[in-house]
Design an enzyme around this catalytic site. Structure first.
Site, PDB file in Angstrom:
ATOM      1  CE  LYS A   1       2.170  -2.711  -4.155  1.00 10.62           C
ATOM      2  NZ  LYS A   1       0.894  -2.364  -3.491  1.00 10.62           N
TER       3      LYS A   1
ATOM      4  CG  ASP B   1       2.605   0.547  -2.468  1.00  8.71           C
ATOM      5  OD1 ASP B   1       3.202   0.210  -3.505  1.00  8.71           O
ATOM      6  OD2 ASP B   1       1.585  -0.043  -2.066  1.00  8.71           O
TER       7      ASP B   1
ATOM      8  CB  CYS C   1       1.239  -2.619   0.390  1.00 10.16           C
ATOM      9  SG  CYS C   1      -0.362  -2.003  -0.201  1.00 10.16           S
TER      10      CYS C   1
END
Length: 220
Positions: A129, A24, A162
């Site tokens: 995702k 990310d 995450c």
């Protein structure tokens, strides 16, 4: 097999069975006007790691080793974004709202792009995702299995959300996981420190950690 000096003890790295997972590194989390800032966060800690993450990517890229990038993102109609997730917190902009870089955390919007120094190269895997972990509602498990991957080297943001979620999911699936300490960050440094301690506690219960310089020295 390469022995990497790590905590809590050496990590035995097998490049033929390993992949780098970059979590990310998106403009929405790292740049002014993105979702991270709308939540009231200080961006300095996450911006600081961009050169280190880029250096880690280049270490893998130069050797032709597998690299996988993730982006937390949602469909334009938000059909994969639970109302409870969108309602969470007190941001000035919520998921799907129009911001300075387009709609927040929506696929295809400028803010959902990975920052330029860490951008994927042709042939590298990119996974969108809808959750915090990289396995939920994605094809990651099949991709890794097809490539014979058994070890994952992690980097990215944020450490306690995450990154940690993805590492714990991977650990439950039998992967050996190594987190590069200075290639991950949180908006809250104390949260990062606590996560590193939890990951390597009790004999690497979730995984191992090491700095980039140590990893690079081992694989040189």
């Amino acid at each position: 097999m390469i022995a990497v000096d790590a905590k809590p003890f050496a990590f035995h790295f097998d490049p033929e069975r390993a992949a780098l997972v970059v979590i990310d590194m998106q403009r929405d989390f790292l740049e002014p006007g993105g979702f991270g800032e709308t939540l009231g966060n200080d961006l300095a800690p996450v911006i600081e790691i961009i050169p280190t993450v880029a250096g880690l990517i280049e270490t893998f890229r130069a050797r032709g080793w597998t690299i996988l990038h993730t982006r937390e993102s949602h469909a334009p109609d938000l059909s994969d974004c639970p109302p409870a997730k969108r309602a969470r917190g007190q941001p000035s902009l919520r998921i799907g709202d129009d911001g300075p870089m387009g709609r927040i955390l929506v696929r295809g919007e400028p803010g959902n792009e990975i920052v330029a120094p860490c951008a994927p190269a042709p042939g590298e895997i990119v996974i969108d995702k809808p959750g915090k972990g990289m396995f939920y509602a994605t094809g990651v498990a099949s991709i890794l299995k097809e490539r014979g991957i058994g070890q994952l080297v992690f980097a990215g943001v944020t450490t306690e959300v995450c990154v940690q979620t993805s590492m714990r999911e991977a650990n439950d699936r039998g992967y050996e996981c190594l987190l590069i300490e200075d290639a991950t960050a949180s908006y809250f440094p104390a949260f990062k420190a606590a996560t590193l301690a939890m990951i390597r506690a009790q004999g690497a219960i979730v995984g191992w950690t090491t700095p980039l310089a140590t990893f690079k020295k081992a694989v040189a």
